[in-house]
Design a protein around this motif. Structure first.
Motif, PDB file in Angstrom:
ATOM      1  N   GLN A 201       0.832  -1.201   0.000  1.00  0.00           N
ATOM      2  CA  GLN A 201       0.000   0.000   0.000  1.00  0.00           C
ATOM      3  C   GLN A 201       0.871   1.258   0.000  1.00  0.00           C
ATOM      4  N   ARG A 202       1.903   1.251   0.802  1.00  0.00           N
ATOM      5  CA  ARG A 202       2.816   2.400   0.872  1.00  0.00           C
ATOM      6  C   ARG A 202       3.484   2.649  -0.485  1.00  0.00           C
ATOM      7  N   THR A 203       3.909   1.570  -1.132  1.00  0.00           N
ATOM      8  CA  THR A 203       4.529   1.689  -2.455  1.00  0.00           C
ATOM      9  C   THR A 203       3.574   2.332  -3.448  1.00  0.00           C
ATOM     10  N   LEU A 204       2.338   1.908  -3.427  1.00  0.00           N
ATOM     11  CA  LEU A 204       1.334   2.486  -4.336  1.00  0.00           C
ATOM     12  C   LEU A 204       1.115   3.970  -4.049  1.00  0.00           C
TER      13      LEU A 204
ATOM     14  N   ALA B 186       2.102   9.711  -5.525  1.00  0.00           N
ATOM     15  CA  ALA B 186       2.578  11.036  -5.129  1.00  0.00           C
ATOM     16  C   ALA B 186       3.604  11.587  -6.118  1.00  0.00           C
ATOM     17  N   GLU B 187       4.251  10.728  -6.860  1.00  0.00           N
ATOM     18  CA  GLU B 187       5.270  11.158  -7.819  1.00  0.00           C
ATOM     19  C   GLU B 187       4.680  11.903  -9.015  1.00  0.00           C
ATOM     20  N   HIS B 188       3.423  11.709  -9.290  1.00  0.00           N
ATOM     21  CA  HIS B 188       2.791  12.292 -10.478  1.00  0.00           C
ATOM     22  C   HIS B 188       1.936  13.492 -10.098  1.00  0.00           C
ATOM     23  N   ASP B 189       1.975  14.492 -10.955  1.00  0.00           N
ATOM     24  CA  ASP B 189       1.110  15.645 -10.751  1.00  0.00           C
ATOM     25  C   ASP B 189      -0.330  15.256 -11.076  1.00  0.00           C
ATOM     26  N   GLY B 190      -1.255  15.950 -10.497  1.00  0.00           N
ATOM     27  CA  GLY B 190      -2.666  15.688 -10.757  1.00  0.00           C
ATOM     28  C   GLY B 190      -3.201  14.567  -9.901  1.00  0.00           C
ATOM     29  N   LEU B 191      -4.418  14.223 -10.184  1.00  0.00           N
ATOM     30  CA  LEU B 191      -5.076  13.166  -9.417  1.00  0.00           C
ATOM     31  C   LEU B 191      -4.615  11.792  -9.887  1.00  0.00           C
ATOM     32  N   PRO B 192      -4.499  10.862  -8.953  1.00  0.00           N
ATOM     33  CA  PRO B 192      -4.131   9.493  -9.347  1.00  0.00           C
ATOM     34  C   PRO B 192      -5.296   8.817 -10.074  1.00  0.00           C
ATOM     35  N   ALA B 193      -4.969   7.790 -10.790  1.00  0.00           N
ATOM     36  CA  ALA B 193      -5.987   7.017 -11.501  1.00  0.00           C
ATOM     37  C   ALA B 193      -6.959   6.390 -10.509  1.00  0.00           C
ATOM     38  N   GLN B 194      -8.197   6.289 -10.928  1.00  0.00           N
ATOM     39  CA  GLN B 194      -9.218   5.673 -10.064  1.00  0.00           C
ATOM     40  C   GLN B 194      -8.834   4.252  -9.686  1.00  0.00           C
ATOM     41  N   SER B 195      -8.197   3.538 -10.603  1.00  0.00           N
ATOM     42  CA  SER B 195      -7.805   2.155 -10.306  1.00  0.00           C
ATOM     43  C   SER B 195      -6.778   2.113  -9.176  1.00  0.00           C
TER      44      SER B 195
END
Length: 63
Positions: A16-19, A24-33
């Motif tokens: 979970q922490r890895t995910l 957090a590395e990407h700008d914007g909202l994370p994918a719903q998946s």
């Protein structure tokens, strides 16, 4: 059994922490998946913690 539950719990939390860190590395909202995966892991972590607590209570009563 407590050792196996603890090991499972640590693996789940690490995944979970890895995910979360990857999101957090990407700008914007994370994918719903990805959000869904984190939420599912949180549910499984809570379930494992509950079973571990039940096992600990059972062990205390039997000693």
């Amino acid at each position: 059994m407590p050792d196996k539950l603890d090991a499972l719990l640590e693996r789940l939390k690490a995944h979970q922490r890895t995910l979360i860190l990857a999101m957090a590395e990407h700008d914007g909202l994370p994918a719903q998946s990805a959000i869904h995966q984190v939420a599912e892991l949180e549910n499984v972590i809570a379930a494992v913690e509950a079973v571990a607590a039940e096992e600990a209570d059972r062990a205390r009563r039997n000693t």
